[in-house]
Write a protein that holds these residues in place. Structure first.
Motif, mmCIF file in Angstrom:
data_model
loop_
_atom_site.group_PDB
_atom_site.id
_atom_site.type_symbol
_atom_site.label_atom_id
_atom_site.label_comp_id
_atom_site.label_asym_id
_atom_site.label_seq_id
_atom_site.Cartn_x
_atom_site.Cartn_y
_atom_site.Cartn_z
ATOM 1 N N ILE A 72 40.366 39.459 44.319
ATOM 2 C CA ILE A 72 39.473 38.518 43.624
ATOM 3 C C ILE A 72 38.515 39.252 42.687
ATOM 4 O O ILE A 72 38.350 38.826 41.519
ATOM 5 N N PRO A 73 37.862 40.355 43.098
ATOM 6 C CA PRO A 73 37.021 41.085 42.144
ATOM 7 C C PRO A 73 37.786 41.581 40.917
ATOM 8 O O PRO A 73 37.244 41.559 39.795
ATOM 9 N N LYS A 76 38.311 38.570 38.706
ATOM 10 C CA LYS A 76 37.050 38.081 38.136
ATOM 11 C C LYS A 76 36.671 38.845 36.872
ATOM 12 O O LYS A 76 36.064 38.280 35.943
ATOM 13 N N LYS A 77 37.014 40.118 36.807
ATOM 14 C CA LYS A 77 36.711 40.910 35.611
ATOM 15 C C LYS A 77 37.403 40.344 34.372
ATOM 16 O O LYS A 77 36.852 40.383 33.269
ATOM 17 N N PRO A 80 36.268 35.495 34.406
ATOM 18 C CA PRO A 80 34.979 35.252 35.067
ATOM 19 C C PRO A 80 34.729 33.792 35.415
ATOM 20 O O PRO A 80 33.824 33.502 36.210
ATOM 21 N N ASN A 81 35.529 32.883 34.849
ATOM 22 C CA ASN A 81 35.371 31.462 35.160
ATOM 23 C C ASN A 81 36.590 30.914 35.911
ATOM 24 O O ASN A 81 37.002 29.773 35.694
ATOM 25 N N LEU A 82 37.172 31.731 36.801
ATOM 26 C CA LEU A 82 38.336 31.301 37.568
ATOM 27 C C LEU A 82 38.054 29.961 38.249
ATOM 28 O O LEU A 82 37.080 29.822 38.986
ATOM 29 N N SER A 83 38.903 28.980 37.976
ATOM 30 C CA SER A 83 38.622 27.628 38.464
ATOM 31 C C SER A 83 39.574 27.153 39.557
ATOM 32 O O SER A 83 39.347 26.106 40.160
ATOM 33 N N TYR A 123 36.716 34.027 47.062
ATOM 34 C CA TYR A 123 36.577 33.033 45.991
ATOM 35 C C TYR A 123 35.225 32.309 46.124
ATOM 36 O O TYR A 123 34.498 32.136 45.141
ATOM 37 N N ASN A 126 32.316 34.563 45.118
ATOM 38 C CA ASN A 126 32.282 35.040 43.733
ATOM 39 C C ASN A 126 32.171 33.938 42.684
ATOM 40 O O ASN A 126 31.811 34.231 41.545
ATOM 41 N N PHE A 127 32.508 32.698 43.076
ATOM 42 C CA PHE A 127 32.500 31.610 42.094
ATOM 43 C C PHE A 127 31.711 30.425 42.638
ATOM 44 O O PHE A 127 31.823 30.066 43.811
#
Length: 237
Positions: A72-73, A76-77, A80-83, A123, A126-127
């Motif tokens: 996940i990290p 995310k790079k 950054p807006n993983l939905s 997840y 991070n979001f």
């Protein structure tokens, strides 16, 4: 509106590949996870990029702690807006309880449950919002031991789906899909198709499209969380 993006585990082949392509057709950028199927993953990514969306590959062995916790990290790079997270990766082997060796049990639990658990946890950490879809199996409704540790791993994932839906609400929805006979196992025996169809009330094999339609349903109905939708022709009954 922010561009939507999705991480699909085990997305190089079969249901994962079709799911990634379907989401790309809806305009999602794709984070495509694979373990060992590098060539298939690259071919899938090439196909997805023709839909004018971004597709980045992420290799990770979901049996390994470091690989799971780092996935996940890494994503995310780039997104950054993983939905959306689709926990699709799965391993499937036949063995009754008395036939199940330690290593097989560990393999099923690690990939089918532990990885989705910690990916979902990451997840949520991070979001701030989004949606998680866990791919289950209609077998969660029966107690046959023919695929004992596999079935147990999916049963636990089904219960986790409901537990996570409560904890992650209201910002993150968590739902599950329990497909039945959509694809034959790659190592199926002769006559296996008829055996499966005989157990299905609708007396026919499903299609991948049936599962994709259900993914679309979950995406568009924002008032659903903690739900398990059976895509199995009534087999789970």
């Amino acid at each position: 509106m922010k561009k939507q993006s999705a991480l699909i585990t085990g997305a190089a082949r079969r249901i994962g590949r079709e799911t990634a392509s379907f989401l790309a057709s809806l305009g999602f950028d794709i984070a495509l996870h694979y373990s060992t199927s590098k060539k298939a993953a690259e071919e899938t990514a090439e196909e997805i990029r023709t839909m004018n969306v971004e597709c980045i590959l992420y290799q990770a062995d979901l049996e390994q702690k470091a690989s799971v916790l780092d996935l996940i990290p890494r994503v995310k790079k780039d997104f950054p807006n993983l939905s959306l997270l689709v926990n699709n990766a799965s391993t499937f082997n036949k063995a009754k309880i008395t036939e199940t060796e330690w290593e097989l049990f560990e393999n099923h639990m690690a990939i089918n449950f532990r990885a989705p658990f910690f990916l979902s946890r990451a997840y949520a950490l991070n979001f701030s919002s989004g949606h998680i879809i866990n791919i289950l199996d209609t077998k969660i409704n029966n107690n046959s031991s023919l695929y004992s540790s596999y079935t147990l791993s999916k049963k636990v994932l089904a219960e986790f789906t409901k537990m996570a839906a409560l904890e992650f609400a209201p910002s993150i929805r968590v739902n599950g899909l329990a497909p039945g006979f959509l694809l034959l196992p790659e190592d199926h025996e002769d006559g296996y198709e008829k055996i499966l169809i005989d157990k299905i009330p609708l007396k026919k094999q499903g299609k991948i499209k049936n599962l994709l339609d259900s993914i679309g349903f979950l995406l568009h109905n924002e008032y659903l969380t903690g739900q398990i939708v059976y895509v199995d022709g009534g087999q789970g009954l």
